[in-house]
Design a protein around this motif. Structure first.
Motif, PDB file in Angstrom:
ATOM      1  N   TYR A  78       5.080   5.838   1.993  1.00  0.00           N
ATOM      2  CA  TYR A  78       6.116   4.974   2.542  1.00  0.00           C
ATOM      3  C   TYR A  78       7.543   5.542   2.290  1.00  0.00           C
ATOM      4  CZ  TYR A  78       6.839   0.087   4.232  1.00  0.00           C
ATOM      5  OH  TYR A  78       6.882  -0.749   5.155  1.00  0.00           O
ATOM      6  N   LEU A 203       0.185  11.252  -3.819  1.00  0.00           N
ATOM      7  CA  LEU A 203       1.396  10.572  -4.293  1.00  0.00           C
ATOM      8  C   LEU A 203       0.888   9.244  -4.818  1.00  0.00           C
ATOM      9  CD1 LEU A 203       4.962   9.901  -3.188  1.00  0.00           C
ATOM     10  CD2 LEU A 203       3.420   8.205  -3.550  1.00  0.00           C
ATOM     11  N   VAL A 204       0.038   8.633  -3.673  1.00  0.00           N
ATOM     12  CA  VAL A 204      -0.390   7.121  -3.865  1.00  0.00           C
ATOM     13  C   VAL A 204      -1.885   7.036  -5.355  1.00  0.00           C
ATOM     14  CG1 VAL A 204       0.334   5.801  -1.965  1.00  0.00           C
ATOM     15  CG2 VAL A 204      -1.928   7.348  -2.074  1.00  0.00           C
ATOM     16  N   THR A 207       0.079   7.495  -8.629  1.00  0.00           N
ATOM     17  CA  THR A 207       0.867   6.286  -8.655  1.00  0.00           C
ATOM     18  C   THR A 207       0.005   5.118  -9.254  1.00  0.00           C
ATOM     19  OG1 THR A 207       2.387   7.065  -7.203  1.00  0.00           O
ATOM     20  CG2 THR A 207       2.679   4.312  -7.904  1.00  0.00           C
ATOM     21  N   LEU A 235      -1.475   2.582  -1.635  1.00  0.00           N
ATOM     22  CA  LEU A 235      -1.847   2.543  -3.138  1.00  0.00           C
ATOM     23  C   LEU A 235      -3.142   1.758  -3.371  1.00  0.00           C
ATOM     24  CD1 LEU A 235       1.814   1.330  -4.342  1.00  0.00           C
ATOM     25  CD2 LEU A 235       0.678   3.217  -4.844  1.00  0.00           C
ATOM     26  N   GLY A 236      -3.291   0.447  -2.560  1.00  0.00           N
ATOM     27  CA  GLY A 236      -4.314  -0.226  -2.849  1.00  0.00           C
ATOM     28  C   GLY A 236      -5.687   0.493  -2.665  1.00  0.00           C
ATOM     29  N   VAL A 253      -6.600  -8.331  -1.824  1.00  0.00           N
ATOM     30  CA  VAL A 253      -5.885  -9.290  -0.863  1.00  0.00           C
ATOM     31  C   VAL A 253      -5.500  -8.139   0.426  1.00  0.00           C
ATOM     32  CG1 VAL A 253      -3.848 -10.702  -0.370  1.00  0.00           C
ATOM     33  CG2 VAL A 253      -4.931 -10.650  -2.673  1.00  0.00           C
ATOM     34  N   VAL A 254      -6.094  -8.600   1.583  1.00  0.00           N
ATOM     35  CA  VAL A 254      -5.856  -7.882   2.675  1.00  0.00           C
ATOM     36  C   VAL A 254      -5.287  -8.758   3.859  1.00  0.00           C
ATOM     37  CG1 VAL A 254      -7.385  -5.925   2.444  1.00  0.00           C
ATOM     38  CG2 VAL A 254      -8.085  -8.022   3.497  1.00  0.00           C
ATOM     39  N   ARG A 274      -5.354 -12.724   3.579  1.00  0.00           N
ATOM     40  CA  ARG A 274      -3.931 -13.658   3.291  1.00  0.00           C
ATOM     41  C   ARG A 274      -3.349 -14.361   4.775  1.00  0.00           C
ATOM     42  NH1 ARG A 274       1.162 -10.646   4.237  1.00  0.00           N
ATOM     43  NH2 ARG A 274       0.398  -8.327   4.515  1.00  0.00           N
ATOM     44  N   HIS A 315       3.098  -4.582  -5.492  1.00  0.00           N
ATOM     45  CA  HIS A 315       4.119  -3.859  -4.808  1.00  0.00           C
ATOM     46  C   HIS A 315       4.762  -4.602  -3.640  1.00  0.00           C
ATOM     47  CE1 HIS A 315       0.796  -2.983  -1.977  1.00  0.00           C
ATOM     48  NE2 HIS A 315      -0.091  -2.843  -3.128  1.00  0.00           N
ATOM     49  N   CYS A 337       5.620  -1.501  -8.947  1.00  0.00           N
ATOM     50  CA  CYS A 337       5.884  -0.220  -8.648  1.00  0.00           C
ATOM     51  C   CYS A 337       6.812  -0.279  -7.507  1.00  0.00           C
ATOM     52  CB  CYS A 337       4.706   0.845  -8.572  1.00  0.00           C
ATOM     53  SG  CYS A 337       3.767   0.974  -7.224  1.00  0.00           S
ATOM     54  N   HIS A 363       6.311   3.644 -12.191  1.00  0.00           N
ATOM     55  CA  HIS A 363       7.108   4.527 -11.145  1.00  0.00           C
ATOM     56  C   HIS A 363       5.923   5.854 -11.233  1.00  0.00           C
ATOM     57  CE1 HIS A 363       9.859   6.141  -8.300  1.00  0.00           C
ATOM     58  NE2 HIS A 363      10.209   6.741  -8.815  1.00  0.00           N
ATOM     59  N   PHE A 364       5.660   6.218 -10.181  1.00  0.00           N
ATOM     60  CA  PHE A 364       5.018   7.719  -9.804  1.00  0.00           C
ATOM     61  C   PHE A 364       3.950   7.671 -11.140  1.00  0.00           C
ATOM     62  CE2 PHE A 364       3.894  11.963  -9.526  1.00  0.00           C
ATOM     63  CZ  PHE A 364       2.971  11.928  -8.677  1.00  0.00           C
ATOM     64  N   VAL A 402       2.841   3.710   9.910  1.00  0.00           N
ATOM     65  CA  VAL A 402       2.970   3.065   8.561  1.00  0.00           C
ATOM     66  C   VAL A 402       3.782   1.941   8.362  1.00  0.00           C
ATOM     67  CG1 VAL A 402       3.389   3.687   5.820  1.00  0.00           C
ATOM     68  CG2 VAL A 402       1.880   5.308   7.495  1.00  0.00           C
ATOM     69  N   ASN A 405       2.732  -1.239   9.658  1.00  0.00           N
ATOM     70  CA  ASN A 405       1.416  -1.534   8.761  1.00  0.00           C
ATOM     71  C   ASN A 405       0.239  -1.819   9.766  1.00  0.00           C
ATOM     72  OD1 ASN A 405      -0.097  -2.722   6.736  1.00  0.00           O
ATOM     73  ND2 ASN A 405       0.794  -4.783   6.677  1.00  0.00           N
TER      74      ASN A 405
HETATM   75  N1  LIG Z   1       7.126   3.681  -7.423  1.00  0.00           N
HETATM   76  C1  LIG Z   1       6.375   4.609  -6.868  1.00  0.00           C
HETATM   77  O1  LIG Z   1       6.184   5.619  -7.620  1.00  0.00           O
HETATM   78  C2  LIG Z   1       5.563   4.204  -5.434  1.00  0.00           C
HETATM   79  C3  LIG Z   1       4.501   5.035  -5.092  1.00  0.00           C
HETATM   80  C4  LIG Z   1       4.001   4.745  -3.821  1.00  0.00           C
HETATM   81  C5  LIG Z   1       4.267   3.864  -3.275  1.00  0.00           C
HETATM   82  N2  LIG Z   1       5.132   2.964  -3.447  1.00  0.00           N
HETATM   83  C6  LIG Z   1       5.793   1.676  -2.671  1.00  0.00           C
HETATM   84  O2  LIG Z   1       4.857   1.068  -2.680  1.00  0.00           O
HETATM   85  C7  LIG Z   1       4.855   0.306  -1.582  1.00  0.00           C
HETATM   86  C8  LIG Z   1       3.342   0.166  -0.797  1.00  0.00           C
HETATM   87  O3  LIG Z   1       3.166   1.751  -0.740  1.00  0.00           O
HETATM   88  P1  LIG Z   1       1.716   1.859   0.129  1.00  0.00           P
HETATM   89  O4  LIG Z   1       1.776   3.441   0.345  1.00  0.00           O
HETATM   90  O5  LIG Z   1       0.566   1.357  -0.508  1.00  0.00           O
HETATM   91  O6  LIG Z   1       1.911   1.374   1.672  1.00  0.00           O
HETATM   92  P2  LIG Z   1       1.052   0.857   2.760  1.00  0.00           P
HETATM   93  O7  LIG Z   1      -0.105   1.824   3.001  1.00  0.00           O
HETATM   94  O8  LIG Z   1       2.045   0.376   3.677  1.00  0.00           O
HETATM   95  O9  LIG Z   1       0.206  -0.311   2.142  1.00  0.00           O
HETATM   96  C9  LIG Z   1       0.987  -1.560   1.641  1.00  0.00           C
HETATM   97  C10 LIG Z   1      -0.081  -2.735   2.024  1.00  0.00           C
HETATM   98  O10 LIG Z   1       0.610  -3.949   1.288  1.00  0.00           O
HETATM   99  C11 LIG Z   1       0.486  -4.794   1.917  1.00  0.00           C
HETATM  100  N3  LIG Z   1       1.781  -5.832   2.297  1.00  0.00           N
HETATM  101  C12 LIG Z   1       2.547  -5.160   2.902  1.00  0.00           C
HETATM  102  N4  LIG Z   1       3.748  -6.204   2.953  1.00  0.00           N
HETATM  103  C13 LIG Z   1       3.314  -7.348   2.361  1.00  0.00           C
HETATM  104  C14 LIG Z   1       3.621  -8.479   2.025  1.00  0.00           C
HETATM  105  N5  LIG Z   1       4.771  -8.955   2.379  1.00  0.00           N
HETATM  106  N6  LIG Z   1       2.862  -9.502   1.384  1.00  0.00           N
HETATM  107  C15 LIG Z   1       1.551  -8.898   0.977  1.00  0.00           C
HETATM  108  N7  LIG Z   1       1.028  -7.873   1.178  1.00  0.00           N
HETATM  109  C16 LIG Z   1       1.788  -7.039   1.624  1.00  0.00           C
HETATM  110  C17 LIG Z   1      -0.086  -4.520   3.372  1.00  0.00           C
HETATM  111  O11 LIG Z   1      -1.656  -4.917   3.418  1.00  0.00           O
HETATM  112  P3  LIG Z   1      -2.037  -6.113   4.002  1.00  0.00           P
HETATM  113  O12 LIG Z   1      -1.265  -6.337   5.262  1.00  0.00           O
HETATM  114  O13 LIG Z   1      -3.617  -5.691   4.358  1.00  0.00           O
HETATM  115  O14 LIG Z   1      -2.326  -7.158   3.224  1.00  0.00           O
HETATM  116  C18 LIG Z   1      -0.174  -3.020   3.396  1.00  0.00           C
HETATM  117  O15 LIG Z   1      -0.936  -2.563   3.852  1.00  0.00           O
HETATM  118  C19 LIG Z   1       5.972   0.697  -0.444  1.00  0.00           C
HETATM  119  O16 LIG Z   1       7.156   0.036  -0.848  1.00  0.00           O
HETATM  120  C20 LIG Z   1       6.054   2.345  -1.194  1.00  0.00           C
HETATM  121  O17 LIG Z   1       7.218   2.824  -1.002  1.00  0.00           O
HETATM  122  C21 LIG Z   1       6.008   3.113  -4.984  1.00  0.00           C
END
Ligand SMILES: NC(=O)c1ccc[n+]([C@@H]2O[C@H](COP(=O)([O-])OP(=O)(O)OC[C@H]3O[C@@H](n4cnc5c(N)ncnc54)[C@H](OP(=O)(O)O)[C@@H]3O)[C@@H](O)[C@H]2O)c1
Length: 443
Positions: A78, A203-204, A207, A235-236, A253-254, A274, A315, A337, A363-364, A402, A405
């Motif tokens: 992301y 990364l994920v 994290t 991440l999930g 939750v999906v 959801r 997240h 995170c 974070h990470f 991505v 979504n």
């Molecule tokens: N701090 C760190 O080190 C770190 C590391 C990795 C990622 N991140 C951050 O974490 C976030 C997620 O990363 P990811 O790689 O998992 O992304 P991703 O592959 O897009 O997965 C995130 C999931 O969150 C759910 N989601 C998105 N918006 C939502 C909302 N408004 N309400 C409820 N659920 C929602 C969606 O699932 P559903 O639609 O199925 O519910 C989506 O598939 C990003 O902002 C990314 O930048 C941070």
């Protein structure tokens, strides 16, 4: 570059260190003179396909403690979406600030930013002072770039004041044919996986490991009930596996039946769609609806037989955070995170203090945590969640998916690898886990 690739494909890894390093290489970049290109567009309309370029860039000079890696495959995170839509700010500010810290760091301050925070590939060269890794080593890289010249980082490297995410806050990232890393980012490539499978967890997975499992995060234990937002996402999809692997009960939750199905295939039983259940935690942009928090909490109890979550894996941020604080059990932990839907969170503090809940920022991961997370992959206890793979030229489309979504798990990118499925060194271990490795494919 072709000679390096030929040697890798022929398994002649010993020769890689003797082959000349090309003066330039193909990389995915954003441009400093384009950071305003989406200024008049809404968030959803900013299009990574317009801002991500694939172009030839000069090979950076190799410094002490560093390694140059021939990248066989990488993955979309992301953070590359954020970089490509220049939100919440453009990443050239990171590069400029980093560039001011030393003459060597100045290399990172360029009018282009080579993005990407994952890789699987082969070490081509190592800089002075690198002893643990040699040219020819097959590796993956985690994305913690850390200087460690300050005492603060010596208990936990994530606390170093000069801590950066490689390929996001530094240049010369993994969505390219070559990448520049610090050698303490390197880890052994899991032998039973192909290049693109090995590249996608980094990364994920790291994290999610720190956030959920490590004592620096929520410190999950067997028997815990864990509420996981986005349970089939980047991440999930790893957090769900960690919960199942560690004897906890995930409540996933999906937002679609397909995503619910993939969680079931991972072994989760308690799933909330959801979208289908229509939760609206906000009545309007500024007002939350506690009745919806309660409806959500009641649904969790219905699924768990009365248990509230010991841990909420957060997240999405603004949209869900009020609900997350509300539903965590007394004494429970909300570990966050990220803030995908907005970083100005709002929650009712009475539920936090009266019920002695904790909010933990994560974070990470430090090198040790990333190593442990990678080791679980290498042992076949946690599996990559690769759903699709794009060639380097189509990285913009991969990031677009991505951003929208529209993906499941992780989206991979082939860099030097000419096709999928190459690089497997332990077919026996692979065979044991083949269906789990392919679980997310083509969903
Ligand atoms: N701090 C760190 O080190 C770190 C590391 C990795 C990622 N991140 C951050 O974490 C976030 C997620 O990363 P990811 O790689 O998992 O992304 P991703 O592959 O897009 O997965 C995130 C999931 O969150 C759910 N989601 C998105 N918006 C939502 C909302 N408004 N309400 C409820 N659920 C929602 C969606 O699932 P559903 O639609 O199925 O519910 C989506 O598939 C990003 O902002 C990314 O930048 C941070």
């Amino acid at each position: 570059m072709q000679k390096i690739l030929d040697a890798i494909l022929a398994g002649d890894l010993d020769s890689v260190g003797n082959l000349p390093v090309p003066e330039s290489y193909r990389a995915v970049t954003v441009h400093a003179d384009e950071v305003e290109m989406f200024a008049d567009r809404a968030h959803a309309d900013k299009d990574p396909r317009e801002s991500l370029h694939v172009e030839e860039v000069p090979t950076p000079e190799l410094g002490p403690g560093e390694a140059l890696v021939a990248v066989m495959a990488s993955a979309i995170n992301y953070n590359t979406v954020w970089t490509s839509i220049f939100e919440p700010m453009d990443t050239f500010g990171f590069l400029r600030r980093y560039g001011k810290t030393s003459p060597l760091a100045k290399r990172h301050d360029q009018p282009y930013h080579v993005v990407g925070s994952d890789l699987a590939g082969v070490v081509v060269r190592t800089g002075p002072g690198v002893n643990a890794w040699q040219p020819g080593d097959e590796v993956v890289a985690h994305c913690l770039n850390v200087e460690l010249e300050h005492p603060d980082g010596h208990n936990d490297t994530m606390l170093d004041p000069e801590q950066r995410i490689w390929g996001f806050e530094t240049n010369f990232g993994g969505l390219a044919e070559l990448a520049l890393v610090k050698s303490n980012q390197l880890m052994p490539k899991p032998a039973h996986l192909s290049w693109e499978e090995a590249a996608c967890p980094g990364l994920v997975n790291s994290t999610a490991y720190r956030q959920l499992v490590s004592r620096n995060g929520a410190g999950m234990k067997q028997g815990d009930t864990v509420l996981l937002w986005g349970a089939s996402g980047g991440l999930g999809s790893y957090a769900t596996q960690f919960a199942l692997n560690g004897g906890a009960t995930p409540v996933c939750v999906v937002s679609s039946p397909q995503k619910a199905e993939i969680c079931r295939k991972m072994g989760a039983e308690l799933i909330i769609d959801r979208n289908a259940e229509g939760y609206r935690f906000w009545k309007d942009e500024n007002t939350q609806d506690p009745k919806e928090w309660k409806r959500f909490g009641a649904r969790i109890r219905e699924l768990t037989g009365g248990d509230d979550p010991d841990i909420v894996f957060e997240h999405p941020g603004r949209e869900t955070f009020g609900a997350s604080v509300f539903v965590a059990r007394k004494g429970g932990t909300i570990v966050t995170c990220a803030s995908t839907s907005g970083f100005m969170h709002q929650y009712d503090n009475r539920y936090l203090w009266m019920n002695l809940k904790n909010i933990v920022g994560s974070h990470f991961a430090n090198y040790r945590e990333a190593w442990e997370a990678n080791r679980l992959i290498a042992k076949g206890k946690i599996h990559p969640t690769l759903s699709g793979v794009y060639p380097l030229e189509q990285t913009g489309q991969a990031a677009f998916d991505v951003h929208k979504n529209a993906h499941q798990g992780k989206v991979g990118v082939l860099c030097l690898a000419p096709e999928e499925g190459l690089g497997v060194r332990n077919p026996e271990l692979r065979e044991q886990h083949l269906s789990a490795i392919n679980r997310f494919r083509g969903v």
